[in-house]
Design a protein around this motif. Structure first.
Motif, short mmCIF file in Angstrom:
data_model
loop_
_atom_site.label_atom_id
_atom_site.label_comp_id
_atom_site.label_asym_id
_atom_site.label_seq_id
_atom_site.Cartn_x
_atom_site.Cartn_y
_atom_site.Cartn_z
N HIS A 198 -2.87 12.01 12.39
CA HIS A 198 -3.71 11.12 11.58
C HIS A 198 -3.32 11.21 10.11
N HIS A 257 -10.62 3.26 5.93
CA HIS A 257 -9.16 3.34 6.02
C HIS A 257 -8.49 2.06 5.55
N HIS A 284 -12.71 8.28 1.35
CA HIS A 284 -11.91 8.76 2.49
C HIS A 284 -10.42 8.74 2.16
N HIS A 288 -7.13 11.80 2.56
CA HIS A 288 -5.75 11.73 3.05
C HIS A 288 -4.75 12.24 2.01
ZN LIG Z 1 -8.68 9.22 7.99
#
Ligand SMILES: [Zn+2]
Ligand SMILES: [Zn+2]
Length: 659
Positions: A198, A257, A284, A288
């Motif tokens: 991911h 995302h 979010h 990452h």
């Molecule tokens: Zn994610």
């Protein structure tokens, strides 16, 4: 859904390299340091059970489909008409993700609020090919629950009390469990084997949400089940609640995302407590990049309680919403639409299809009629728009599109409007501070605007350099001709490129048979050559004259009958758009002049029309070279033959490669 369609044509697989990145909110740039490769290899429950099936995995929906058909049309009966609903939910889940994919790839709508300017890479598109695996799996898990749990059956259409249970069960146990499990997956053992997949996507896309291993999906399914089964156990279950919860869940995961900051700043200004209850795409996105922070599913409260909230989360949100991270491109390639079918070859229609060279595919046929009203709407209202972008040496490069199709360039009454649009794009680039804008294909048509001369003469004080890029196109064509060739046959001989090719070759003492009916135009070109080389330029008026010449350079479309005059073993070089049909089996055909982009181009996941990945038309490359070299002249009108070698060497110096 469109992504699913397009994957029928091929199935790519690629390895990935997990990357650690550090985001500096002040500069708006990501720096990245690469960790040693942590290839997960084979770990228990890493791969999906149907990993080797490719597109055939959709057969797995078959039993549900058959049962739904039998229930609704074959006289069968089924509690809650379950299979019908679960199939419809699965379709809607794919649609939600596809709509988010479409939105986040509409650069003309989203570029101001893009969080990370690096685009997606081809390898990410390939890696996220199976983003919808979780939909298939959860359809069967919910079906199993429906079969085995009596309280999850015979549900009413709606139960308003149940919606309160769902909200409480989600914000409470589901979010808490996700937070704990997610932190566990960031422990080295689990991260290296599972969660790194991911996190291999740093520029997130809605499909990244589904890019997870099978084990992670098992946990995610359990977390989704808590509010659904919990509310049903409390006698609050309903069919509509199932739709709403699952679709809201996917909507928020895709939003997080999307790499586009869609949450307006005023919401958090007016209701500051919301910062604890609903995350943002920036929030979010930061996870990452700085992976020790922002672990929550949708509710930042748990990061606050666990002391893992990234202090930059809301500063970044504010900066992006204020447009502070928006960047001006250094270089713009001004393209146009070619035809109806290829107009669908854009990342906001089918991202995975656009990541491969354009070919006509069966799934385009039912949808191409929709392009007709869009074409008319664009004719009436559309302005030049941003299509794609990539980074080269940290400089932003854009492709903009003139909203006109190829055939419109040949309508006499449409030409003024097209020139106005090109002029508008040039002036817009000038006011933004773009350094170079290069004109693609028909946008620099000699008959339309003299290869860009019209705009440069009309606006003598332009700061942006206008470039047709054809000097490099000529260089690529010439480079493909074998040094031993002593005679070539040239059609389109008096065109901009034909003239340059002829003048260059005659100086190399190559005899050029120039096909043209106009002696006057031929002589004008011949007189440009130094006297001692003029004898190498020969006017011919018929194709028969080339029946012994095995090197044809085609700059004007030729039919099969005309191709037939070429001797066996001829190679057809070409600079004609569209390319000629490859009708002679005993001959070979070159492709349109193109170059491979330098290896350090980042964030490119779209193929340029029929070109392979990372290959661009030579005129596109020519504009980039012009920009990288910082050349101060406009490159419009006739090609300066003396610059062909200079431009070619500069292209090689900057890392462009011949195809
Ligand atoms: Zn994610
Ligand atoms: Zn994570």
């Amino acid at each position: 859904m469109a992504d699913i369609l397009s994957r029928f044509s091929a199935h790519y697989k690629s390895n990935f390299i997990p990357i650690f990145l550090i985001y500096t909110a002040q500069s708006g740039h990501y720096s990245q340091t690469q960790e040693p490769i942590m290839h997960p290899g084979s770990a228990p429950l890493k791969d999906w059970p149907w990993a080797t099936m490719g597109s055939l995995k959709y057969i797995l929906y078959g039993p549900l489909f058959a049962k739904a058909l039998y229930t609704n049309f074959g006289g069968g009966s089924e509690v809650d008409n379950w299979c019908f609903h679960i199939l419809l939910i699965s379709g809607l889940r794919c649609l939600v993700c596809q709509l988010w994919l479409t939105y986040s790839n509409m650069h003309f709508l989203t570029k101001t609020y893009k969080i990370r300017k690096h685009g997606v890479e081809f390898k990410q598109v390939d890696r996220e090919w199976d983003w919808d695996n979780f939909v298939i799996f959860q359809a069967y898990m919910f079906t199993a629950a429906h079969h085995f749990f009596p309280f999850f059956r015979d549900m009413p259409l709606w139960n308003s009390q149940g919606s309160m249970y769902v909200i409480l069960l989600h914000i409470g146990p589901a979010e808490a469990l996700y937070y704990i499990v997610h932190r566990l997956f960031h422990q080295n053992f689990f991260f290296n084997r599972y969660h790194s997949l991911h996190h291999a996507s740093v520029t997130v896309q809605p499909s990244t949400a589904g890019s997870i291993t099978f084990l992670e999906n098992l946990f995610l399914t359990c977390i989704t089940a808590i509010p659904i089964l919990g509310s049903s156990g409390l006698r609050g279950g309903s069919i509509l609640m199932l739709y709403l919860y699952v679709l809201c869940f996917d909507f928020l995961r895709c939003m997080g995302h999307s790499n586009v900051e869609v949450m307006p700043a005023f919401i958090y200004r007016c209701f500051p407590f919301l910062k604890f209850f609903i995350y943002t795409p920036c929030y979010h996105g930061l996870h990452h990049v700085e992976m020790k922070t922002n672990f929550c599913l949708f509710v930042p409260l748990y990061d606050y309680l666990g002391n893992t909230m990234n202090p930059k989360s809301w500063l970044l949100h504010k900066s992006v919403r204020n447009g502070q991270l928006d960047r001006v491109p250094q270089y713009v390639f001004l393209a146009h639409v070619v035809d109806m079918l290829s107009s669908l070859h854009v990342p906001f229609v089918f991202r995975s299809f656009a990541s491969k060279p354009f070919t006509t595919q069966w799934f385009l046929l039912p949808i191409w009629p929709f392009t007709v009203p869009v074409m008319f709407a664009m004719w009436a209202w559309a302005k030049p728009f941003v299509h794609t972008s990539y980074l080269l040496r940290d400089l932003l490069h854009h492709t903009w599109v003139i909203p006109r199709f190829g055939f419109q360039y040949f309508l006499p009454f449409a030409q003024e409007g097209i020139n106005n649009l090109i002029e508008e794009a040039i002036l817009s680039a000038d006011s933004l501070g773009v350094k170079v804008i290069s004109l693609a294909a028909l946008n620099k048509n000699e008959a339309l605007n003299g290869g860009g001369t019209l705009f440069v003469q009309k606006h003598p004080n332009l700061r942006v350099r206008v470039v047709h890029g054809n000097t490099l196109t000529a260089a690529v064509i010439l480079n493909e001709i074998h040094p031993d060739v002593k005679e070539v046959f040239l059609t389109g001989a008096t065109s901009k490129l034909g003239r340059a090719v002829a003048l260059y070759l005659c100086k190399q003492q190559v005899r050029v048979l120039m096909l043209t009916a106009s002696t006057e135009r031929f002589q004008t070109i011949q007189k440009e050559a130094p006297v001692q080389y003029q004898r190498f330029l020969v006017q011919v008026t018929k194709y028969q004259a080339a029946q012994n010449c095995k090197t044809w350079i085609v700059g004007k479309w030729i039919s099969f009958r005309e191709q037939n005059w070429a001797p066996c073993g001829t190679h057809f070089h070409q600079f004609v758009v569209p390319p000629i049909f490859q009708l002679r089996r005993d001959c070979t055909y070159g492709k349109l002049a193109a170059m491979e982009l330098p290896a350090d181009v980042e964030g490119l996941a779209t193929c340029e029309y029929t070109m392979s990945r990372r290959i661009v038309h030579a005129c596109h490359a020519g504009g980039v070279v012009h920009s990288l070299e910082g050349w101060d002249h406009h490159e419009v009108g006739a090609i300066d033959v003396d610059r062909i070698g200079i431009v070619w060497n500069a292209a090689l110096k900057h890392g462009f490669k011949p195809v």
